[in-house]
Every structure is written in structure tokens, then in C-alpha cells.
Motif scaffolding. Structure first.
Motif, PDB file in Angstrom:
ATOM      1  N   ILE A   1      -3.366 -12.217  19.535  1.00  0.00           N
ATOM      2  CA  ILE A   1      -4.247 -13.390  19.456  1.00  0.00           C
ATOM      3  C   ILE A   1      -5.298 -13.085  18.395  1.00  0.00           C
ATOM      4  N   GLY A   2      -5.274 -13.843  17.298  1.00  0.00           N
ATOM      5  CA  GLY A   2      -6.234 -13.640  16.222  1.00  0.00           C
ATOM      6  C   GLY A   2      -5.558 -13.132  14.964  1.00  0.00           C
ATOM      7  N   GLY A   3      -5.814 -13.822  13.865  1.00  0.00           N
ATOM      8  CA  GLY A   3      -5.176 -13.459  12.597  1.00  0.00           C
ATOM      9  C   GLY A   3      -6.170 -13.050  11.543  1.00  0.00           C
ATOM     10  N   GLY A   4      -7.120 -12.164  11.912  1.00  0.00           N
ATOM     11  CA  GLY A   4      -7.944 -11.486  10.916  1.00  0.00           C
ATOM     12  C   GLY A   4      -7.190 -10.246  10.460  1.00  0.00           C
ATOM     13  N   ILE A   5      -7.902  -9.337   9.804  1.00  0.00           N
ATOM     14  CA  ILE A   5      -7.227  -8.138   9.299  1.00  0.00           C
ATOM     15  C   ILE A   5      -6.665  -7.305  10.452  1.00  0.00           C
ATOM     16  N   VAL A   6      -7.349  -7.326  11.601  1.00  0.00           N
ATOM     17  CA  VAL A   6      -6.887  -6.527  12.740  1.00  0.00           C
ATOM     18  C   VAL A   6      -5.564  -7.081  13.273  1.00  0.00           C
TER      19      VAL A   6
ATOM     20  N   LEU B   1      -5.704  -8.443  21.961  1.00  0.00           N
ATOM     21  CA  LEU B   1      -6.842  -9.360  21.834  1.00  0.00           C
ATOM     22  C   LEU B   1      -7.570  -9.015  20.530  1.00  0.00           C
ATOM     23  N   ALA B   2      -7.150  -9.651  19.439  1.00  0.00           N
ATOM     24  CA  ALA B   2      -7.722  -9.357  18.114  1.00  0.00           C
ATOM     25  C   ALA B   2      -8.565 -10.544  17.675  1.00  0.00           C
ATOM     26  N   THR B   3      -9.470 -10.952  18.548  1.00  0.00           N
ATOM     27  CA  THR B   3     -10.159 -12.234  18.364  1.00  0.00           C
ATOM     28  C   THR B   3     -11.542 -12.092  17.739  1.00  0.00           C
TER      29      THR B   3
ATOM     30  N   GLY C   1     -11.780 -12.490   5.806  1.00  0.00           N
ATOM     31  CA  GLY C   1     -11.531 -13.081   4.491  1.00  0.00           C
ATOM     32  C   GLY C   1     -12.782 -13.312   3.670  1.00  0.00           C
ATOM     33  N   VAL C   2     -13.943 -13.142   4.276  1.00  0.00           N
ATOM     34  CA  VAL C   2     -15.171 -13.519   3.561  1.00  0.00           C
ATOM     35  C   VAL C   2     -16.168 -12.359   3.475  1.00  0.00           C
ATOM     36  N   ASN C   3     -15.714 -11.159   3.848  1.00  0.00           N
ATOM     37  CA  ASN C   3     -16.687 -10.058   3.900  1.00  0.00           C
ATOM     38  C   ASN C   3     -17.000  -9.515   2.512  1.00  0.00           C
ATOM     39  N   PHE C   4     -17.820  -8.475   2.486  1.00  0.00           N
ATOM     40  CA  PHE C   4     -18.279  -7.873   1.229  1.00  0.00           C
ATOM     41  C   PHE C   4     -17.142  -7.116   0.521  1.00  0.00           C
ATOM     42  N   GLY C   5     -16.157  -6.723   1.277  1.00  0.00           N
ATOM     43  CA  GLY C   5     -15.020  -6.018   0.680  1.00  0.00           C
ATOM     44  C   GLY C   5     -15.186  -4.509   0.624  1.00  0.00           C
TER      45      GLY C   5
HETATM   46  C1  LIG Z   1     -20.307 -11.227   5.543  1.00  0.00           C
HETATM   47  C2  LIG Z   1     -19.625 -10.011   6.095  1.00  0.00           C
HETATM   48  C3  LIG Z   1     -19.555  -8.857   5.317  1.00  0.00           C
HETATM   49  C4  LIG Z   1     -18.849  -7.749   5.797  1.00  0.00           C
HETATM   50  N1  LIG Z   1     -18.655  -6.684   4.951  1.00  0.00           N
HETATM   51  C5  LIG Z   1     -17.830  -5.678   5.340  1.00  0.00           C
HETATM   52  C6  LIG Z   1     -17.521  -4.635   4.438  1.00  0.00           C
HETATM   53  O1  LIG Z   1     -17.944  -4.608   3.293  1.00  0.00           O
HETATM   54  N2  LIG Z   1     -16.726  -3.625   4.866  1.00  0.00           N
HETATM   55  C7  LIG Z   1     -16.204  -3.594   6.115  1.00  0.00           C
HETATM   56  O2  LIG Z   1     -15.502  -2.642   6.454  1.00  0.00           O
HETATM   57  N3  LIG Z   1     -16.463  -4.614   6.995  1.00  0.00           N
HETATM   58  C8  LIG Z   1     -17.247  -5.641   6.620  1.00  0.00           C
HETATM   59  N4  LIG Z   1     -17.512  -6.661   7.477  1.00  0.00           N
HETATM   60  C9  LIG Z   1     -16.924  -6.633   8.807  1.00  0.00           C
HETATM   61  C10 LIG Z   1     -15.459  -7.040   8.769  1.00  0.00           C
HETATM   62  O3  LIG Z   1     -15.288  -8.204   7.987  1.00  0.00           O
HETATM   63  C11 LIG Z   1     -14.981  -7.287  10.202  1.00  0.00           C
HETATM   64  O4  LIG Z   1     -15.298  -6.184  11.029  1.00  0.00           O
HETATM   65  C12 LIG Z   1     -13.460  -7.454  10.239  1.00  0.00           C
HETATM   66  O5  LIG Z   1     -13.055  -8.413   9.292  1.00  0.00           O
HETATM   67  C13 LIG Z   1     -13.052  -7.888  11.646  1.00  0.00           C
HETATM   68  O6  LIG Z   1     -11.696  -8.275  11.602  1.00  0.00           O
HETATM   69  P1  LIG Z   1     -11.053  -8.985  12.852  1.00  0.00           P
HETATM   70  O7  LIG Z   1      -9.640  -9.235  12.524  1.00  0.00           O
HETATM   71  O8  LIG Z   1     -11.380  -8.178  14.071  1.00  0.00           O
HETATM   72  O9  LIG Z   1     -11.912 -10.329  13.034  1.00  0.00           O
HETATM   73  P2  LIG Z   1     -11.833 -11.767  12.312  1.00  0.00           P
HETATM   74  O10 LIG Z   1     -11.603 -11.668  10.862  1.00  0.00           O
HETATM   75  O11 LIG Z   1     -13.026 -12.513  12.803  1.00  0.00           O
HETATM   76  O12 LIG Z   1     -10.515 -12.402  12.938  1.00  0.00           O
HETATM   77  C14 LIG Z   1     -10.459 -12.807  14.290  1.00  0.00           C
HETATM   78  C15 LIG Z   1      -9.604 -14.056  14.310  1.00  0.00           C
HETATM   79  O13 LIG Z   1      -9.329 -14.419  15.666  1.00  0.00           O
HETATM   80  C16 LIG Z   1      -9.197 -15.825  15.706  1.00  0.00           C
HETATM   81  N5  LIG Z   1      -9.341 -16.264  17.092  1.00  0.00           N
HETATM   82  C17 LIG Z   1     -10.414 -16.142  17.905  1.00  0.00           C
HETATM   83  N6  LIG Z   1     -10.153 -16.664  19.130  1.00  0.00           N
HETATM   84  C18 LIG Z   1      -8.872 -17.112  19.073  1.00  0.00           C
HETATM   85  C19 LIG Z   1      -8.022 -17.758  20.032  1.00  0.00           C
HETATM   86  N7  LIG Z   1      -8.437 -18.027  21.275  1.00  0.00           N
HETATM   87  N8  LIG Z   1      -6.757 -18.088  19.653  1.00  0.00           N
HETATM   88  C20 LIG Z   1      -6.302 -17.821  18.388  1.00  0.00           C
HETATM   89  N9  LIG Z   1      -7.089 -17.217  17.456  1.00  0.00           N
HETATM   90  C21 LIG Z   1      -8.356 -16.858  17.795  1.00  0.00           C
HETATM   91  C22 LIG Z   1     -10.318 -16.308  14.793  1.00  0.00           C
HETATM   92  O14 LIG Z   1     -10.088 -17.626  14.323  1.00  0.00           O
HETATM   93  C23 LIG Z   1     -10.305 -15.250  13.689  1.00  0.00           C
HETATM   94  O15 LIG Z   1      -9.570 -15.681  12.540  1.00  0.00           O
HETATM   95  C24 LIG Z   1     -18.258  -7.769   7.070  1.00  0.00           C
HETATM   96  C25 LIG Z   1     -18.374  -8.908   7.882  1.00  0.00           C
HETATM   97  C26 LIG Z   1     -19.041 -10.024   7.387  1.00  0.00           C
HETATM   98  C27 LIG Z   1     -19.108 -11.255   8.252  1.00  0.00           C
END
Ligand SMILES: Cc1cc2nc3c(=O)[nH]c(=O)nc-3n(C[C@H](O)[C@H](O)[C@H](O)COP(=O)(O)OP(=O)(O)OC[C@H]3O[C@@H](n4cnc5c(N)ncnc54)[C@H](O)[C@@H]3O)c2cc1C
Length: 389
Positions: free
Chosen positions: A17-22, A206-208, A51-55
Motif C-alpha cells: 500500500i503506497g507507491g512512493g520510493i519505499v 504498509l508503505a504509506t 517525487g518532490v524531495n531535495f534529492g
Molecule cells: C521537501 C522534502 C525534501 C526531502 N529531502 C530529502 C532528501 O534530500 N534526502 C532524503 O533522503 N530524503 C528527503 N526527504 C524525505 C523523503 O522524501 C521521504 O522520506 C521518502 O520519500 C518517503 O518515501 P515513502 O515512499 O515512505 O513516502 P511517500 O513518498 O509519501 O509515499 C507514500 C505513498 O503512499 C500513498 N498512500 C497513502 N495512503 C494510501 C492508501 N490508503 N492507499 C494507497 N496509497 C496510499 C501516498 O499517496 C504516497 O504516494 C524529503 C522530504 C520532503 C517532503
């Protein structure tokens, strides 16, 4: 070593659940390992923090408990062309963490043995060293710590490239599809995705991100919306990634010359799903840039944006098997350094699900670690060394 109950099926059915990088990296490594993978993303792949972080792709100055995962991720970043068919603009000019006071310098000095112990090529630089190596740096800087091999990648590309590669390995990826609920079933879980029929699987990840769900009680956490800026292209400085230890500003330069930097916080809409920049942030940028790059303090800002992230009380994510529900894995709550670890998280989760164990030390992220912590008022948003790039 973290272990999870061994699974019996030869081809486990896993729902992410969740399509971020995790989520995307878990989908990739699980599909490569032969699992039957279904991923549901409420919006679009990489639409949120991923998709919008600092990279920033940085091992430097991380908490010691975060380093084994970060080191593992570092190796995967260099395998992106082989894994996803693209380098995702990975560049490794090094990372320079800067102190403006002697107290901040003491923090960098204290971290040095941690980094050296982990095998990083890290060294301290005094004011004179900095002036010699980086003559364009601001005059308030008292010293710094430089870590070779760290750098940045393009966040717009990575999660998407991983999801597409996962599809090529057979994963089913459904966008614009929120999972509303999950219910235990004999030997597995039933998930209820919006607009699609319910699906039964053996394991759930749970990658939410900043929107936790699932059967376990939630610990206290707060959400933040770091604000990012990009300037017009300015002459290239061939710089490492820079960051003040206070977190007030972190900055890098694109190959075209744009300065990309973060500083301050935007605001989060009442639905908790959208964030927007603080308009007052624009008037603060010359002063922010002045602290690092006085010669570029007046570069014109061409865009600003934010993204939403969750902060647990210790600044570390929830990662590992659920303490109460078999077949459920937490992988959320990654704040300001979760982009770098993302590829490692996916590989570790695949290992846990496919083999029942992982050699990477995940103890710092134990999802049970807050079980006995009394609830407390959420901390006000604000930068700290562990949470910012
Ligand atoms: C502005 C900014 C700058 C950053 N800069 C850095 C950096 O330079 N270096 C670094 O290492 N980290 C950085 N980070 C942190 C990093 O971006 C996050 O820790 C990382 O992207 C988290 O990935 P994720 O997949 O866990 O979360 P997310 O990218 O938030 O993905 C979670 C996904 O789950 C989906 N979701 C939630 N609930 C549900 C549901 N019920 N059903 C289906 N889908 C659901 C959401 O829509 C979302 O797309 C930054 C963060 C931000 C906001």
C-alpha cells in the motif's frame, strides 16, 4: 538480525500500500524475487515526498542506528542502471555539513568516529580549509565535515523508474486507487481498494509515508512540509551538496546551474494530503542564500514547492514486522532522509518476506519501540540534524 515468520507458499502474494520510493522499491525487489506483487497508490507513483524531495543521497551525519540500512541503500543507488535501466541523474560530488558555531562543530566532531567506524571517507575541515577549498562559501561558517561519495539524484525519476521496472518483472501497479481497509483472513489479509474488487494476499506492506494505517495502534508522530526553492541558472560552482547543521538551509546545484535548496516549512491543507509553500518564504531566500553563497544571494527564485513527511519522536521510521499482526510489515514514517534509504528498504522488505530474515540491523526502527512510550504533545515543526538533508 530481524526475522519474520517464514511463509509457506512458494510464490507469496504480497500487497504493497503506497507507491512512493519505499513501496516502489519493495515492489521491484519482491517481483525480482518471484513474489506475486500488487501495489495500490492513492494518487500517482512518486506524487508525494518521494517525487518532490531535495534529492539528497547522503549517509553523512545520520544517526548510528540508521547507518546499516543507509550503507546498504548506497550500494543499490550505484546499481540503478542495471536494476531500472536508468541512473536517475545520480551524482556524487560529496556532502558538506557546515557549522556556524563552535557548539555545532562539536556535534560534527562527535559524529566523526561514527562515520569512520562505518567505513565512510569523512573528514573535518576548519575555517581555513573551507576557505581554501570552497572560496565562495559564506563567512559565518566556522567549520564543517565532508563526506566523499554522497550526493544527489533526481527524485522525479526514481520511484517511477522502480515501479516501471517492477511491472516488467510482473508486478501489478494500480494508481489512483486508495486502500480503504484491511481485514484479517485465514492465513492472510483481505484488502479493500477503492473502485476495485477486494483482494486476498498473504503479506501486506504498509508503505504509506505520512499516512499510516493498519491493525497496530499508532505512536505519536507529527507531519511537516519542508519548503523547497529553485533559482534561475547561475554560473557553476562545482560544489558538493551543502547543508547547515542547524537545518536552516540545504543546497545543491544542478548541472544547468540552478540552485536547488530547502529551508523553512510550508503549510498542510486540512485534508492532510496537500501542502503549499509559505509565500513569506520567498522574501527570506536572499538572507538564507547569503549564509552559504553570498555571491549568489540575489539569484532569482523561479519556483517553490513542498511535500509532506511524517516525523516519529526519534526521527526514525517504523520498519519491520508488525508486533501484533502476522503478515503485516510497517515501512512508513521516513522523514528527511528516507529518499536515500528507499532502495535499501525495498530490498530488506523483500528479504524479510521471501526468506524470513535479514542480516541488515533494523533494531533502531522496531515498530514495537513506542509501545510503552506515554502519549505526549506533538513537537512543533522545526529542523534538526537527524531530520534534514
Ligand atoms: C521537501 C522534502 C525534501 C526531502 N529531502 C530529502 C532528501 O534530500 N534526502 C532524503 O533522503 N530524503 C528527503 N526527504 C524525505 C523523503 O522524501 C521521504 O522520506 C521518502 O520519500 C518517503 O518515501 P515513502 O515512499 O515512505 O513516502 P511517500 O513518498 O509519501 O509515499 C507514500 C505513498 O503512499 C500513498 N498512500 C497513502 N495512503 C494510501 C492508501 N490508503 N492507499 C494507497 N496509497 C496510499 C501516498 O499517496 C504516497 O504516494 C524529503 C522530504 C520532503 C517532503
Amino acid at each position: 538480525m530481524t526475522s519474520a515468520p517464514a511463509i509457506l507458499r512458494r510464490r507469496p502474494r504480497v500487497c504493497i500500500i503506497g507507491g512512493g520510493i519505499v513501496g516502489a522499491s519493495a515492489a521491484l525487489f519482491l517481483a525480482m524475487g518471484g513474489a506475486e506483487v500488487t501495489l495500490f497508490e492513492r494518487d500517482r507513483i512518486g506524487a508525494h515526498a518521494s517525487g518532490v524531495n531535495f534529492g539528497g543521497v547522503r549517509r553523512h551525519a545520520r544517526p548510528a542506528g540508521d547507518l546499516p540500512l543507509s550503507l546498504r541503500a548506497h550500494r543499490i543507488w550505484h546499481r540503478l542502471p542495471e536494476l531500472v535501466g536508468h541512473h536517475c541523474d545520480l551524482a556524487t560530488p560529496g556532502h558538506l555539513k557546515l557549522a556556524e558555531t563552535e557548539d555545532q562543530m562539536a556535534v560534527l566532531e562527535a559524529w566523526l568516529p561514527v562515520g569512520l567506524q562505518a567505513g565512510l571517507d569523512v573528514r573535518l575541515l576548519g575555517r581555513a580549509d573551507l576557505a581554501r577549498r570552497f572560496p565562495w562559501l559564506g563567512g559565518n561558517v566556522a567549520g564543517g565535515s565532508f563526506c566523499a561519495g554522497d550526493g544527489f539524484a533526481n527524485p522525479r525519476l526514481v520511484a517511477l523508474a522502480m515501479a516501471r521496472a517492477a511491472e516488467r518483472h510482473g508486478a501489478a501497479i494500480h494508481e489512483s486507487c486508495r486502500v480503504r481497509d484491511m481485514t484479517p483472513r485465514a492465513g492472510g489479509w483481505q484488502l479493500d481498494p477503492e473502485g476495485r474488487p477486494p483482494i486476498e494476499v498473504d503479506q501486506v506492506i504498509l508503505a504509506t509515508g505520512a499516512w499510516p494505517l493498519g491493525p497496530d495502534p499508532l505512536p505519536d508522530f507529527r507531519v511537516g512540509a519542508p519548503q523547497m526553492f529553485v533559482t534561475e541558472p547561475v554560473p557553476l560552482l562545482h560544489m558538493p551538496v551543502l547543508g547547515l547543521i542547524s537545518g536552516a538551509i540545504y543546497l545543491r546545484q544542478s548541472q544547468r546551474g540552478n540552485l536547488i535548496f530547502g529551508g523553512g516549512q510550508g503549510s498542510i491543507a486540512p485534508d492532510g494530503r496537500r501542502s503549499r509553500p509559505d509565500p513569506a518564504g520567498f522574501s527570506r531566500t536572499p538572507a538564507l542564500l547569503q549564509r552559504l553563497l553570498p555571491g549568489r544571494a540575489n539569484a532569482a527564485i523561479i519556483r517553490s514547492w513542498t511535500g509532506i513527511e511524517a516525523h516519529l519522536p526519534d526521527g526514525l521510521p517504523m520498519l519491520g514486522p508488525s508486533p501484533s499482526a502476522e503478515g503485516v510489515f510497517h515501512a512508513w514514517g521516513f522523514c528527511g532522509h528516507g529518499f536515500q534509504t528507499g532502495p535499501g528498504v525495498g530490498e530488506v522488505l523483500a528479504e524479510l518476506i521471501l526468506t524470513g530474515q535479514t542480516a541488515t540491523d533494523l533494531s533502531a526502527f522496531d515498530p514495537a519501540r513506542f509501545a510503552t512510550v506515554p502519549r505526549r504533545a506533538p513537537a512543533p515543526p522545526g529542523p534538526d540534524m537527524e531530520s534534514l538533508t
